[in-house]
Scaffold this active site. Sequence first.
Site, PDB file in Angstrom:
ATOM      1  N   ILE A 158      37.152  31.395  35.030  1.00 30.52           N
ATOM      2  CA  ILE A 158      37.098  32.399  35.876  1.00 30.52           C
ATOM      3  C   ILE A 158      38.723  32.572  36.267  1.00 30.52           C
ATOM      4  O   ILE A 158      39.564  31.402  36.482  1.00 30.52           O
ATOM      5  CB  ILE A 158      36.502  31.887  37.114  1.00 30.52           C
ATOM      6  CG1 ILE A 158      35.085  31.481  36.827  1.00 30.52           C
ATOM      7  CG2 ILE A 158      36.578  32.978  38.088  1.00 30.52           C
ATOM      8  CD1 ILE A 158      34.317  32.572  36.361  1.00 30.52           C
ATOM      9  N   GLU A 159      39.245  33.643  36.387  1.00 32.65           N
ATOM     10  CA  GLU A 159      40.430  34.134  36.705  1.00 32.65           C
ATOM     11  C   GLU A 159      40.566  34.777  37.948  1.00 32.65           C
ATOM     12  O   GLU A 159      40.137  35.760  38.261  1.00 32.65           O
ATOM     13  CB  GLU A 159      41.061  34.748  35.731  1.00 32.65           C
ATOM     14  CG  GLU A 159      42.633  35.583  35.784  1.00 32.65           C
ATOM     15  CD  GLU A 159      43.112  36.121  34.873  1.00 32.65           C
ATOM     16  OE1 GLU A 159      44.082  37.015  34.918  1.00 32.65           O
ATOM     17  OE2 GLU A 159      42.167  36.710  33.817  1.00 32.65           O
ATOM     18  N   LEU A 160      41.389  33.966  39.017  1.00 32.00           N
ATOM     19  CA  LEU A 160      41.557  34.813  40.163  1.00 32.00           C
ATOM     20  C   LEU A 160      42.960  35.272  40.322  1.00 32.00           C
ATOM     21  O   LEU A 160      43.930  34.325  39.815  1.00 32.00           O
ATOM     22  CB  LEU A 160      41.134  33.801  41.345  1.00 32.00           C
ATOM     23  CG  LEU A 160      39.852  33.337  41.349  1.00 32.00           C
ATOM     24  CD1 LEU A 160      39.679  32.476  42.593  1.00 32.00           C
ATOM     25  CD2 LEU A 160      38.773  34.444  41.603  1.00 32.00           C
ATOM     26  N   LEU A 212      38.894  38.111  38.477  1.00 33.19           N
ATOM     27  CA  LEU A 212      38.594  38.799  39.687  1.00 33.19           C
ATOM     28  C   LEU A 212      39.619  38.825  40.555  1.00 33.19           C
ATOM     29  O   LEU A 212      40.528  38.020  40.845  1.00 33.19           O
ATOM     30  CB  LEU A 212      37.551  38.082  40.316  1.00 33.19           C
ATOM     31  CG  LEU A 212      36.286  37.871  39.661  1.00 33.19           C
ATOM     32  CD1 LEU A 212      35.470  36.975  40.356  1.00 33.19           C
ATOM     33  CD2 LEU A 212      35.407  38.894  39.590  1.00 33.19           C
ATOM     34  N   SER A 231      47.973  35.052  38.166  1.00 36.77           N
ATOM     35  CA  SER A 231      46.650  34.440  38.100  1.00 36.77           C
ATOM     36  C   SER A 231      46.532  33.025  38.055  1.00 36.77           C
ATOM     37  O   SER A 231      47.537  32.501  37.639  1.00 36.77           O
ATOM     38  CB  SER A 231      45.898  35.150  36.817  1.00 36.77           C
ATOM     39  OG  SER A 231      45.995  36.555  36.626  1.00 36.77           O
TER      40      SER A 231
END
Length: 106
Positions: free
Chosen positions: A92-94, A45, A81
């Site tokens: 989950i990757e931000l 995301l 990231s």
Amino acid sequence: MQETTFAGGRKGLIFGQSKINLHQVNHEFEPKAAKPTPGSGDLCLVVDDDLDSVQAQLAAAGVAVEVGPVEQTGAHGQMMSVYFRDPDRNLIELSNYIRNTATAQS
């Protein structure tokens, strides 16, 4: 969604500025879900906050960053990231795009 191929022949699905990375059974890449299963993927995301702020927010919520910040390939170019696990241990990757490559490639 649009299929994409990136980094070593890996596959993903692009939608807007986000991407779902798909893992081939028994050929998963790191980092990945704690227990990858056929048909699963991990989420990337794109966030507006800088990653220092993201990491501070995660730490304040008691969420440990597992990997990062690291440079990765996103739906629209290179990005930085951080990775963490949701309560079900999914990955989950931000991310933030580097040098606004998201706008340049749109």
